[in-house]
Design a protein around this motif. Structure first.
Motif, mmCIF file in Angstrom:
data_model
loop_
_atom_site.group_PDB
_atom_site.id
_atom_site.type_symbol
_atom_site.label_atom_id
_atom_site.label_comp_id
_atom_site.label_asym_id
_atom_site.label_seq_id
_atom_site.Cartn_x
_atom_site.Cartn_y
_atom_site.Cartn_z
ATOM 1 N N LEU A 4 7.748 -1.458 8.074
ATOM 2 C CA LEU A 4 6.490 -1.625 8.162
ATOM 3 C C LEU A 4 5.994 -1.245 9.604
ATOM 4 O O LEU A 4 6.925 -1.401 10.724
ATOM 5 C CB LEU A 4 6.333 -3.211 8.105
ATOM 6 N N ASP A 78 7.646 2.558 6.139
ATOM 7 C CA ASP A 78 7.393 2.859 4.520
ATOM 8 C C ASP A 78 5.865 2.376 4.238
ATOM 9 O O ASP A 78 5.168 3.078 3.321
ATOM 10 C CB ASP A 78 8.466 2.038 3.857
ATOM 11 N N PHE A 79 5.339 1.326 4.958
ATOM 12 C CA PHE A 79 4.141 0.902 4.790
ATOM 13 C C PHE A 79 3.585 0.731 6.127
ATOM 14 O O PHE A 79 4.224 0.500 7.184
ATOM 15 C CB PHE A 79 4.174 -0.573 4.109
ATOM 16 N N CYS A 81 0.147 -1.206 8.338
ATOM 17 C CA CYS A 81 -0.735 -2.433 8.262
ATOM 18 C C CYS A 81 -1.685 -2.176 9.792
ATOM 19 O O CYS A 81 -0.942 -2.264 10.769
ATOM 20 C CB CYS A 81 -0.117 -3.772 8.145
ATOM 21 N N ALA A 97 6.196 -6.078 1.903
ATOM 22 C CA ALA A 97 6.426 -4.520 2.164
ATOM 23 C C ALA A 97 7.451 -4.240 1.260
ATOM 24 O O ALA A 97 7.590 -3.037 0.598
ATOM 25 C CB ALA A 97 6.244 -4.004 3.400
ATOM 26 N N LYS A 101 7.758 -2.062 -2.392
ATOM 27 C CA LYS A 101 8.493 -0.590 -2.384
ATOM 28 C C LYS A 101 9.037 -0.639 -3.509
ATOM 29 O O LYS A 101 9.158 0.332 -4.283
ATOM 30 C CB LYS A 101 9.172 -0.490 -1.119
ATOM 31 N N ASP A 106 1.473 0.974 -4.011
ATOM 32 C CA ASP A 106 1.126 1.510 -2.814
ATOM 33 C C ASP A 106 -0.027 1.160 -1.992
ATOM 34 O O ASP A 106 -0.462 1.614 -1.204
ATOM 35 C CB ASP A 106 0.692 3.122 -3.003
ATOM 36 N N SER A 169 -6.329 -0.842 4.519
ATOM 37 C CA SER A 169 -5.333 -0.286 5.509
ATOM 38 C C SER A 169 -5.454 -1.482 6.695
ATOM 39 O O SER A 169 -4.520 -1.840 7.471
ATOM 40 C CB SER A 169 -5.429 0.925 6.246
ATOM 41 N N LEU A 173 -1.906 -3.631 3.281
ATOM 42 C CA LEU A 173 -0.683 -2.889 3.219
ATOM 43 C C LEU A 173 -0.907 -1.601 2.416
ATOM 44 O O LEU A 173 -1.484 -1.590 1.583
ATOM 45 C CB LEU A 173 0.357 -3.579 2.661
ATOM 46 N N ILE A 174 -0.773 -0.402 3.191
ATOM 47 C CA ILE A 174 -0.825 0.816 2.064
ATOM 48 C C ILE A 174 0.497 1.659 2.436
ATOM 49 O O ILE A 174 1.080 1.800 3.569
ATOM 50 C CB ILE A 174 -1.771 1.743 2.564
ATOM 51 N N SER A 175 1.088 2.282 1.543
ATOM 52 C CA SER A 175 2.357 2.957 1.634
ATOM 53 C C SER A 175 2.120 4.517 2.264
ATOM 54 O O SER A 175 0.909 4.745 2.303
ATOM 55 C CB SER A 175 2.953 3.346 0.260
ATOM 56 N N SER A 176 3.094 4.903 2.887
ATOM 57 C CA SER A 176 3.086 6.109 3.664
ATOM 58 C C SER A 176 2.717 7.217 2.496
ATOM 59 O O SER A 176 2.251 8.190 2.691
ATOM 60 C CB SER A 176 4.620 6.391 4.336
#
Length: 387
Positions: A4, A78-79, A81, A97, A101, A106, A169, A173-176
């Motif tokens: 994170l 990976d995520f 915030c 997170a 994953k 996502d 965001s 949480l949002i993923s890369s």
């Protein structure tokens, strides 16, 4: 690569940011913390240093949107915030997170059942009710699939009222991987003049798998200098161009259908509409202009002239009959919303609600410790309903 990346954009608010950063760094070893500070004088030169802390200086005088976009470029987790410099997180967000994953999720939206009010937060109607407190409402810990496109439709249908159920965001949480898809299509994640709601719209449009989690993984903070603090004190409205938030947006072209004055609903509406305009055409997603106009006329009557100008532009683009119809519908809904808000405030005043207040929380560290104890004793996360 950390699980994170927590990103804190800030400007001239070191007194909050320093305390928040120190509190979060002690929470979990799998958190990368990025502070992007646009203050005139660098306050971090003699401040704390830590191997998991990045302090970046993107420049002085840039807009909050540019600060968010610049800060994002430094994230390696990976995520991601984003939080405010007076917000907090719970360590459990790292486990969330990791699970996201594993499930190929996502985007995650959280509820906010716990709120931390800093000691300098003073509400205009009841100054002593919130200062140096943590407020806790009921939550379930349940995890459900989230229809992100439906959430975007709801936000557009309630134009000027905020993010609603969209994944975010900011305090989400949002993923890369999702970030890369959005950047490929739009160039930037943040835009408009409110990075939160603009990015939420893009995330909602691009997310392939999103979750809605009823759990205090992110704890919004309200300080005296924050947007929430200014709004509570009645200072969060005024002329558009003569405003510290808007001034850094050089050559800003305001949307002709959005009333041109500075307020929460107009800033939200402008940013959401600009995001929607950048998406592929979808007849199911369209701004409800009547809801915005009714909100401005009812709650910001001092600025009736720019509201009428925007309404005139709407009538010229559509028709007078269309304006009257959308305004009538928006007014009925806005009046209903206002009545419900009054009921909620009366319920709080007469302690009808079941929210629990903890007093004497005079620092973010004490808030984090109190919140941690509350979470351990409360409902735990359940992934049974996750897709």
């Amino acid at each position: 690569m950390p699980t994170l990346s927590v990103i804190i954009p800030t400007h001239e608010r070191f007194r909050y940011a320093q305390e928040t950063v120190a509190t979060i760094l002690d929470m979990h070893e799998d958190i990368e913390l990025i502070v992007s500070d646009t203050s005139v004088v660098d306050p971090w030169t003699s401040a704390l240093s830590h191997p998991r802390l990045k302090v970046v200086r993107p420049g002085v005088g840039i807009s909050v949107v540019d600060n968010f976009n610049s800060a994002l470029s430094h994230a390696t987790g990976d995520f991601v915030c984003f939080i405010g410099d007076d917000d907090l997180i719970a360590p459990e967000i790292v486990d969330i997170a990791r699970k996201a994953k594993e499930l190929n999720v996502d985007a995650v939206r959280f509820t906010f059942p716990i709120i931390f009010y800093w000691k300098d937060y003073l509400h205009r109607s009841n100054p002593e009710a919130y200062s140096a407190t943590v407020w806790i409402s009921q939550y379930s810990g349940e995890v459900h699939a989230l229809d992100a496109e439906a959430a975007l439709r709801e936000a557009a249908d309630n134009l000027g009222h905020g993010v609603f159920g969209m994944p975010r965001s900011y305090c989400g949480l949002i993923s890369s991987a999702l970030i890369k898809r959005i950047l490929a299509d739009h160039g930037t994640l943040f835009g408009g003049v409110s990075p939160d709601i603009y990015s939420a719209a893009l995330i909602s449009a691009h997310a392939t798998k999103a979750l809605d989690i009823d759990f205090p993984a992110v704890i919004p903070g309200a300080s005296g200098a924050s947007t929430a603090g200014q709004s509570a004190a009645g200072r969060h409205v005024g002329a558009l161009r003569d405003n510290d938030h808007i001034r850094p947006f050089r050559n800003l072209v305001w949307h002709p259908l959005v009333p041109e004055f500075y307020s929460v609903p107009t800033v939200w509406a402008y940013s959401l509409v600009r995001a929607i305009e950048g998406l592929p055409s979808n007849p199911a997603i369209h701004p409800n202009w009547g809801r915005l106009y009714a909100r401005c006329l009812l709650h910001h009557r001092r600025y009736w002239r720019p509201t009428l100008r925007a309404m005139k532009a709407y009538a010229e683009n559509n028709s007078t009959l269309s304006l009257l119809a959308t305004l009538a519908g928006g007014t009925v809904r806005e009046l209903g919303w206002t009545i419900n808000r009054v009921r909620e405030r009366l319920s709080v005043r007469f302690r009808v609600l079941q929210d629990r207040r903890i007093d004497g929380i005079d620092s973010s560290r004490r808030a984090a410790a109190t919140i941690g104890q509350t979470i351990k004793a409360g409902p735990q996360l359940s992934w049974l309903q996750a897709p």
